[in-house]
Motif scaffolding. Structure first.
Motif, PDB file in Angstrom:
ATOM      1  N   GLN A 166       0.616  -1.404   0.347  1.00  0.00           N
ATOM      2  CA  GLN A 166       0.058   0.007  -0.281  1.00  0.00           C
ATOM      3  C   GLN A 166       1.051   1.255   0.203  1.00  0.00           C
ATOM      4  O   GLN A 166      -0.120   2.110   0.378  1.00  0.00           O
ATOM      5  N   HIS A 167       2.277   0.733  -0.022  1.00  0.00           N
ATOM      6  CA  HIS A 167       3.201   2.681  -0.108  1.00  0.00           C
ATOM      7  C   HIS A 167       2.687   2.798   0.934  1.00  0.00           C
ATOM      8  O   HIS A 167       3.318   4.227   0.770  1.00  0.00           O
ATOM      9  N   CYS A 168       3.275   1.574   1.786  1.00  0.00           N
ATOM     10  CA  CYS A 168       3.438   2.195   3.152  1.00  0.00           C
ATOM     11  C   CYS A 168       4.265   1.722   4.376  1.00  0.00           C
ATOM     12  O   CYS A 168       4.174   0.819   3.769  1.00  0.00           O
ATOM     13  N   ALA A 169       5.008   2.916   4.632  1.00  0.00           N
ATOM     14  CA  ALA A 169       6.129   1.657   5.253  1.00  0.00           C
ATOM     15  C   ALA A 169       5.864   1.863   7.081  1.00  0.00           C
ATOM     16  O   ALA A 169       5.033   2.813   7.523  1.00  0.00           O
ATOM     17  N   CYS A 170       6.356   0.269   7.934  1.00  0.00           N
ATOM     18  CA  CYS A 170       6.774   0.196   8.962  1.00  0.00           C
ATOM     19  C   CYS A 170       7.408   0.670   9.610  1.00  0.00           C
ATOM     20  O   CYS A 170       8.557  -0.534   9.325  1.00  0.00           O
ATOM     21  N   VAL A 171       7.695   1.560  10.894  1.00  0.00           N
ATOM     22  CA  VAL A 171       9.176   1.095  11.574  1.00  0.00           C
ATOM     23  C   VAL A 171       8.501   1.212  13.209  1.00  0.00           C
ATOM     24  O   VAL A 171       7.642   1.551  13.623  1.00  0.00           O
ATOM     25  N   ASN A 172       9.963   1.067  14.111  1.00  0.00           N
ATOM     26  CA  ASN A 172       9.157   1.250  15.390  1.00  0.00           C
ATOM     27  C   ASN A 172      10.272   2.389  15.535  1.00  0.00           C
ATOM     28  O   ASN A 172      11.667   1.958  15.504  1.00  0.00           O
ATOM     29  N   LEU A 173       9.333   3.181  16.473  1.00  0.00           N
ATOM     30  CA  LEU A 173      10.540   4.098  17.375  1.00  0.00           C
ATOM     31  C   LEU A 173      10.864   3.673  18.677  1.00  0.00           C
ATOM     32  O   LEU A 173      11.472   4.341  19.470  1.00  0.00           O
ATOM     33  N   SER A 174      11.123   2.200  19.634  1.00  0.00           N
ATOM     34  CA  SER A 174      11.554   1.862  20.498  1.00  0.00           C
ATOM     35  C   SER A 174      12.294   1.776  20.541  1.00  0.00           C
ATOM     36  O   SER A 174      13.276   2.066  19.469  1.00  0.00           O
ATOM     37  N   GLU A 175      13.097   2.271  21.724  1.00  0.00           N
ATOM     38  CA  GLU A 175      14.337   2.289  22.203  1.00  0.00           C
ATOM     39  C   GLU A 175      14.444   0.778  23.088  1.00  0.00           C
ATOM     40  O   GLU A 175      16.116   0.869  23.387  1.00  0.00           O
ATOM     41  N   GLU A 176      13.961   0.284  23.201  1.00  0.00           N
ATOM     42  CA  GLU A 176      14.356  -0.797  23.583  1.00  0.00           C
ATOM     43  C   GLU A 176      14.714  -2.376  23.287  1.00  0.00           C
ATOM     44  O   GLU A 176      14.735  -2.089  22.253  1.00  0.00           O
ATOM     45  N   LEU A 177      15.807  -2.751  23.827  1.00  0.00           N
ATOM     46  CA  LEU A 177      16.629  -3.824  23.133  1.00  0.00           C
ATOM     47  C   LEU A 177      15.792  -5.248  23.047  1.00  0.00           C
ATOM     48  O   LEU A 177      15.867  -4.974  21.811  1.00  0.00           O
ATOM     49  N   GLU A 178      14.875  -5.203  22.901  1.00  0.00           N
ATOM     50  CA  GLU A 178      14.369  -6.640  22.778  1.00  0.00           C
ATOM     51  C   GLU A 178      12.748  -6.039  21.936  1.00  0.00           C
ATOM     52  O   GLU A 178      12.188  -5.157  23.101  1.00  0.00           O
ATOM     53  N   SER A 179      12.218  -6.304  20.648  1.00  0.00           N
ATOM     54  CA  SER A 179      10.923  -6.137  20.251  1.00  0.00           C
ATOM     55  C   SER A 179      10.638  -7.835  19.500  1.00  0.00           C
ATOM     56  O   SER A 179      11.448  -8.232  19.273  1.00  0.00           O
ATOM     57  N   ARG A 180       9.402  -7.333  19.854  1.00  0.00           N
ATOM     58  CA  ARG A 180       8.905  -8.494  18.800  1.00  0.00           C
ATOM     59  C   ARG A 180       8.172  -8.069  17.381  1.00  0.00           C
ATOM     60  O   ARG A 180       8.080  -8.923  16.189  1.00  0.00           O
ATOM     61  N   LEU A 181       8.364  -7.113  17.285  1.00  0.00           N
ATOM     62  CA  LEU A 181       8.389  -6.851  15.589  1.00  0.00           C
ATOM     63  C   LEU A 181       8.854  -6.520  15.071  1.00  0.00           C
ATOM     64  O   LEU A 181      10.276  -6.409  15.712  1.00  0.00           O
ATOM     65  N   LEU A 182       9.168  -7.082  13.770  1.00  0.00           N
ATOM     66  CA  LEU A 182       9.642  -6.770  12.624  1.00  0.00           C
ATOM     67  C   LEU A 182      10.437  -5.502  12.445  1.00  0.00           C
ATOM     68  O   LEU A 182      11.532  -5.544  11.484  1.00  0.00           O
ATOM     69  N   PHE A 183       9.145  -4.568  12.719  1.00  0.00           N
ATOM     70  CA  PHE A 183       9.928  -3.395  12.072  1.00  0.00           C
ATOM     71  C   PHE A 183      11.552  -2.777  12.169  1.00  0.00           C
ATOM     72  O   PHE A 183      11.742  -3.054  13.028  1.00  0.00           O
ATOM     73  N   PRO A 184      12.019  -2.327  11.135  1.00  0.00           N
ATOM     74  CA  PRO A 184      13.464  -1.634  11.165  1.00  0.00           C
ATOM     75  C   PRO A 184      13.055  -0.255  12.328  1.00  0.00           C
ATOM     76  O   PRO A 184      11.735   0.018  12.694  1.00  0.00           O
ATOM     77  N   ARG A 185      13.898  -0.102  13.201  1.00  0.00           N
ATOM     78  CA  ARG A 185      13.826   0.769  14.329  1.00  0.00           C
ATOM     79  C   ARG A 185      14.420   2.059  13.714  1.00  0.00           C
ATOM     80  O   ARG A 185      15.641   1.855  12.952  1.00  0.00           O
ATOM     81  N   VAL A 186      13.775   2.872  14.158  1.00  0.00           N
ATOM     82  CA  VAL A 186      14.150   4.459  13.553  1.00  0.00           C
ATOM     83  C   VAL A 186      13.651   5.141  14.751  1.00  0.00           C
ATOM     84  O   VAL A 186      12.300   5.294  15.583  1.00  0.00           O
ATOM     85  N   SER A 187      14.398   6.536  15.122  1.00  0.00           N
ATOM     86  CA  SER A 187      14.313   7.448  15.742  1.00  0.00           C
ATOM     87  C   SER A 187      13.366   8.750  15.438  1.00  0.00           C
ATOM     88  O   SER A 187      12.735   8.235  14.052  1.00  0.00           O
ATOM     89  N   HIS A 188      12.426   9.048  16.525  1.00  0.00           N
ATOM     90  CA  HIS A 188      11.147   9.706  16.299  1.00  0.00           C
ATOM     91  C   HIS A 188      11.443  10.808  15.073  1.00  0.00           C
ATOM     92  O   HIS A 188      11.000  11.561  14.359  1.00  0.00           O
ATOM     93  N   THR A 189      12.696  10.864  15.143  1.00  0.00           N
ATOM     94  CA  THR A 189      13.442  12.417  14.793  1.00  0.00           C
ATOM     95  C   THR A 189      13.124  12.462  13.096  1.00  0.00           C
ATOM     96  O   THR A 189      13.883  13.357  12.282  1.00  0.00           O
ATOM     97  N   ALA A 190      13.974  11.651  12.666  1.00  0.00           N
ATOM     98  CA  ALA A 190      14.430  10.413  11.602  1.00  0.00           C
ATOM     99  C   ALA A 190      12.777  10.882  10.498  1.00  0.00           C
ATOM    100  O   ALA A 190      13.020  10.919   9.324  1.00  0.00           O
ATOM    101  N   LEU A 191      11.911  10.614  10.686  1.00  0.00           N
ATOM    102  CA  LEU A 191      10.493  10.453  10.946  1.00  0.00           C
ATOM    103  C   LEU A 191      10.732  11.604   9.518  1.00  0.00           C
ATOM    104  O   LEU A 191       9.500  12.302   8.501  1.00  0.00           O
TER     105      LEU A 191
END
Length: 249
Positions: A166-191
């Motif tokens: 759908q031309h939509c990127a999924c990202v994870n803004l978390s700074e936790e060491l572990e996540s069950r999401l496979l989304f790439p990590r991104v800083s909220h400032t990088a949005l």
């Protein structure tokens, strides 16, 4: 390497960012973030308490009334199963999406908001320590025994693949060491920059969708628990395997 990959780039100058806000402890980081003009905040369950300027509050039917928003502006909307189930059905239904609100809210946003970015915070679905949620001890709903949640990682792979289509990127803004999401990590400032969409195998994605269609586990009213006897756990596990393989996991 994944064969037959497809990827796109979401042009952030034309974006609509849907911030999916969960209740993990690090969700509280969002309190101080400035809200962009082209951002909609989709809060899940108790997460509406984090910020007053949320746009949508999504919760299941069994979410206690006393925990639902006790205040809202004219522009804010409450999203219950009568709204999110039909949206999820557009993408195959809750059985394949995974019956936990992080994914349910994501598919609703994908349908209703047509975002170019689904940005998750507080949805890592990892429960350790005394404070499992920003408000203290909570119920770890995503790790309950449920036939739709055999692999949270596979469900996240499915969502980010379908979102990419759908031309939509999924990202994870978390700074936790572990996540069950496979989304790439991104800083909220990088949005504010261009975000690549998920690389995925079009062939394996088609196979996964074909197997879902063949199994026929689309439950129109969303009450999948009334149909447990008709679900084959091995079929669902194979579908999960295909989605994981589609993103190279």
């Amino acid at each position: 390497m994944i064969g037959n990959k497809r990827s796109f780039v979401s042009k952030m100058g034309e974006e609509l960012i849907a911030l999916i806000l969960g209740s993990a402890p690090d969700a509280i980081r969002a309190v101080t973030w400035p809200k962009r003009d082209k951002c909609k905040i989709v809060s899940i369950n108790n997460a509406w308490r984090i910020r007053d300027d949320w746009d949508y509050s999504v919760y299941p039917d069994d979410f206690p009334t006393q925990y639902r928003p006790d205040r809202k502006s004219h522009a804010q909307r409450l999203i219950d199963s009568s709204i999110y189930v039909p949206a999820n059905n557009q993408f195959g239904g809750i059985v394949y999406a995974g019956a936990t609100m992080a994914f349910t809210a994501g598919y609703w946003a994908l349908s209703a908001l047509k975002p170019t970015v689904l940005a998750y915070l507080g949805c890592d679905m990892v429960y350790t320590g005394r404070n499992t949620h920003f408000y203290g001890q909570g119920t770890p709903d995503p790790i309950r025994e449920d036939i739709t949640l055999l692999s949270l990682e596979a469900k996240s792979a499915r969502l980010m693949t379908i979102a990419a289509q759908q031309h939509c990127a999924c990202v994870n803004l978390s700074e936790e060491l572990e996540s069950r999401l496979l989304f790439p990590r991104v800083s909220h400032t990088a949005l504010s920059g261009d975000l690549p969409l998920t690389n995925y195998s079009a062939e394996l994605s088609r196979k996964a969708l074909s197997l879902e269609n063949e199994a026929g586990y689309l439950i129109q009213d969303g009450k999948y628990w009334e149909h447990y006897a008709s679900f084959d756990q091995n079929v669902l596990a194979e579908i999960d395997r295909l989605w994981l393989s589609a993103v190279g996991v």
